[in-house]
Write a protein that holds these residues in place. Structure first.
Motif, PDB file in Angstrom:
ATOM      1  N   VAL A 132      -0.920   8.432  13.081  1.00 43.44           N
ATOM      2  CA  VAL A 132       0.114   9.178  13.793  1.00 43.44           C
ATOM      3  C   VAL A 132       0.052   8.748  15.257  1.00 43.44           C
ATOM      4  O   VAL A 132      -1.016   8.744  15.868  1.00 43.44           O
ATOM      5  N   LEU A 179      -1.707  11.118   6.192  1.00 47.47           N
ATOM      6  CA  LEU A 179      -1.170   9.905   6.811  1.00 47.47           C
ATOM      7  C   LEU A 179      -2.279   8.973   7.282  1.00 47.47           C
ATOM      8  O   LEU A 179      -3.353   9.424   7.680  1.00 47.47           O
ATOM      9  N   HIS A 180      -1.981   7.679   7.256  1.00 46.07           N
ATOM     10  CA  HIS A 180      -2.929   6.693   7.772  1.00 46.07           C
ATOM     11  C   HIS A 180      -3.005   6.745   9.294  1.00 46.07           C
ATOM     12  O   HIS A 180      -4.080   6.562   9.865  1.00 46.07           O
ATOM     13  N   THR A 228       3.030  12.587   1.049  1.00 43.39           N
ATOM     14  CA  THR A 228       1.946  11.643   0.787  1.00 43.39           C
ATOM     15  C   THR A 228       1.119  12.044  -0.437  1.00 43.39           C
ATOM     16  O   THR A 228       0.027  11.516  -0.634  1.00 43.39           O
TER      17      THR A 228
END
Length: 125
Positions: free
Chosen positions: A12, A9-10, A4
């Motif tokens: 999980v 991350l946006h 990324t």
């Protein structure tokens, strides 16, 4: 994090729990969400500092279908019918580890207890 560009991350979705849950929280970007959906590892819960979650601008939520369906049975039924229709139309895929005749249910249960499966086990009646 490398994938990324070190941004994180946006979201999980964590069905594993245990130490993986802590790692899942650590790879979130600011305003990223960790959605807890299970504890397949069987490990003890890992404690998190709410201040750490707050100060890092991350979000934590939990979902259990059983608890949700108790108070939202109509919506759950509609969603289940749509998911099954999508499976029938091959729009989505469910990983099936194995199909077992009902008389071999003990064998299937042993696999689950040993955590030796990937995907679903189906008992054939």
């Amino acid at each position: 994090m490398k994938a990324t560009g070190r941004k994180g991350l946006h979201a999980v979705f964590d069905p594993v729990g245990g130490t993986m849950r802590k790692q899942s929280l650590e790879v979130l970007r600011p305003l990223g969400q960790l959605i807890v959906v299970g504890n397949a590892s069987g490990e003890q819960d890992v404690l998190h500092s709410f201040n750490e979650i707050w100060f890092s601008n991350r979000q934590l939520a939990g979902f259990t279908l059983g608890g949700y369906s108790d108070s939202n049975s109509v919506e759950t039924g509609k969603a289940a019918r749509e998911a099954l229709s999508m499976l029938a139309r091959k729009e989505i895929h469910a990983e099936i580890h194995g199909v077992y005749p009902l008389e071999n249910a003990a064998e299937a249960l042993a696999l689950l207890e040993e955590k030796n499966t990937v995907g679903k086990l189906v008992l054939q009646i």
